[in-house]
Scaffold this active site. Structure first.
Site, PDB file in Angstrom:
ATOM      1  N   CYS A  25       0.832  -1.208   0.000  1.00 14.79           N
ATOM      2  CA  CYS A  25       0.000   0.000   0.000  1.00 14.79           C
ATOM      3  C   CYS A  25       0.865   1.256   0.000  1.00 14.79           C
ATOM      4  O   CYS A  25       1.391   1.660   1.041  1.00 14.79           O
ATOM      5  CB  CYS A  25      -0.931  -0.011   1.207  1.00 14.79           C
ATOM      6  SG  CYS A  25      -1.970   1.452   1.326  1.00 14.79           S
ATOM      7  N   CYS A  40      -0.451   4.121   2.149  1.00 15.45           N
ATOM      8  CA  CYS A  40      -0.202   3.939   3.587  1.00 15.45           C
ATOM      9  C   CYS A  40       1.261   4.199   3.939  1.00 15.45           C
ATOM     10  O   CYS A  40       1.559   4.832   4.949  1.00 15.45           O
ATOM     11  CB  CYS A  40      -0.526   2.518   4.019  1.00 15.45           C
ATOM     12  SG  CYS A  40      -2.022   1.835   3.336  1.00 15.45           S
ATOM     13  N   ASP A  41       2.173   3.690   3.131  1.00 16.44           N
ATOM     14  CA  ASP A  41       3.578   3.639   3.550  1.00 16.44           C
ATOM     15  C   ASP A  41       4.537   4.515   2.741  1.00 16.44           C
ATOM     16  O   ASP A  41       5.714   4.606   3.072  1.00 16.44           O
ATOM     17  CB  ASP A  41       4.061   2.173   3.484  1.00 16.44           C
ATOM     18  CG  ASP A  41       3.255   1.286   4.426  1.00 16.44           C
ATOM     19  OD1 ASP A  41       2.827   1.794   5.480  1.00 16.44           O
ATOM     20  OD2 ASP A  41       3.041   0.105   4.104  1.00 16.44           O
TER      21      ASP A  41
END
Ligand code: NDP
Length: 304
Positions: free
Chosen positions: A131, A134-135
């Site tokens: 992701c 997300c990261d």
């Protein structure tokens, strides 16, 4: 055990649905799975969930959601749903038991496909991710690789150029299945480089990812590429096996919905990544869980 509402799944969608349903006195039973909590259980820092200014660890966030659901009376059972049947009520079977409910919310999520190579599990959350949203921010001025040739690979690679100094897209073929537009956008980005006809054989590192071993499938030549992060964009598998053919699915296997939450079966609602192939965020899943619980509550009020 009989309940107004059975929730299958215990990620952000399932547990948010449980919080709302429990507060509405629906006495929900959550079939949480033997390994509960969903994808956030395998992440480290979550920095984009509203309300946590300094971020929060994925497992801690899920623990909090679980406790919040239990606080309002949701019953959590750590079993896997194996089958669902509609009689007078819905029956959800697990290996150990049967649960009877007037309505059901399916929130079983989707698993990111993995490569199954050495180092992938070891460095999951330590440089290997599925992701970028997300990261990505953890890779400021670093070099990362994105694996895949679909729209996700193009989108994630383009997004990652906001942070990374260089993004390699590694694809096993010489051409992409991604849409022309997404391909062109990635190709015109000076930070993106393409490594085609190549597969990743191994992820290596110490405490975090340091490099990957790549093999060219045409020449069989191998080489090492220094990277700080590896983003898998090779697709997801929605978890729907236990449904049999009872609920309508899309061509790609996701649950088909009206309004994002109503399924083809009256009284069965859906929330989160098992329906949403596009956004796949904890917060969007939580929002969907809330919507599904509100719809279930409304539906139950008309079906006493
Ligand atoms: P896709 O299934 O479309 O693409 C997966 C890619 O990963 C393919 O290129 C495939 O290779 C490759 N792949 C699969 N397994 C492996 C493996 N084991 N090793 C190496 N490579 C592998 O998934 P996406 O997540 O990209 O897209 C899913 C759906 O979501 C699509 O319909 C897409 O259009 C949509 N989407 C739309 C977006 C948008 O419009 N903004 C953004 C993201 C997704 P190969 O090509 O060789 O099969």
């Amino acid at each position: 055990m009989t309940s107004d509402l059975i929730i299958i799944g215990s990620g952000p969608a399932g547990l948010t649905a449980a919080i709302y349903a429990a507060r509405a006195n629906l006495n929900p039973v959550v079939i949480a799975g033997t390994s509960w909590g969903g994808q956030l259980m395998t992440t480290t820092e979550v920095e984009n969930y509203p309300g946590f200014i300094d971020g929060i660890l994925g497992p801690e966030l899920m623990e909090r959601m679980l406790k919040q659901a239990e606080k309002f009376g949701a019953k959590i059972v750590y079993e896997n749903a194996t089958r669902i049947e509609k009689k007078e009520k819905f029956i959800v079977y697990t290996h150990q038991s049967q649960y009877f409910g007037k309505s059901v919310i399916v929130a079983t999520g989707a698993s990111p496909k993995k490569l199954g190579i050495k180092g992938e599990e070891e460095f999951w959350g330590k440089g290997v991710s599925s992701c970028a949203t997300c990261d990505g921010a953890f890779f400021k001025n670093k070099v990362v690789a994105v694996i895949g040739g679909g729209d996700s690979a193009m989108e994630e690679a383009t997004f990652l150029t906001r942070f990374a100094s260089k993004v390699h897209i590694i694809h096993r073929k010489g051409e992409f299945r991604a849409s022309k537009f997404m391909q062109e956008r990635a190709k015109s980005n000076p930070k993106i480089e393409f490594i085609l006809n190549s597969i990743v054989k191994e992820v290596q590192g110490e405490t975090v990812v340091k490099n990957i071993l790549i093999e060219n499938v045409l020449s069989n030549e191998s080489n090492n590429l220094t990277v700080d992060g590896v983003f898998l964009a090779i697709g997801h598998i929605p978890i729907t096996d236990f449904l049999g053919n009872q609920i309508e699915l899309t061509e790609t296997g996701y649950i088909k919905s009206a309004d994002g939450v109503k399924t083809s079966v009256e009284g069965v609602f859906v929330a989160g990544d098992v329906e949403d192939y596009k956004y796949r965020q904890a917060i969007t899943a939580a929002g969907a869980g809330c919507k599904a619980a509100l719809e279930a509550e409304k539906w139950l009020a008309g079906h006493v």
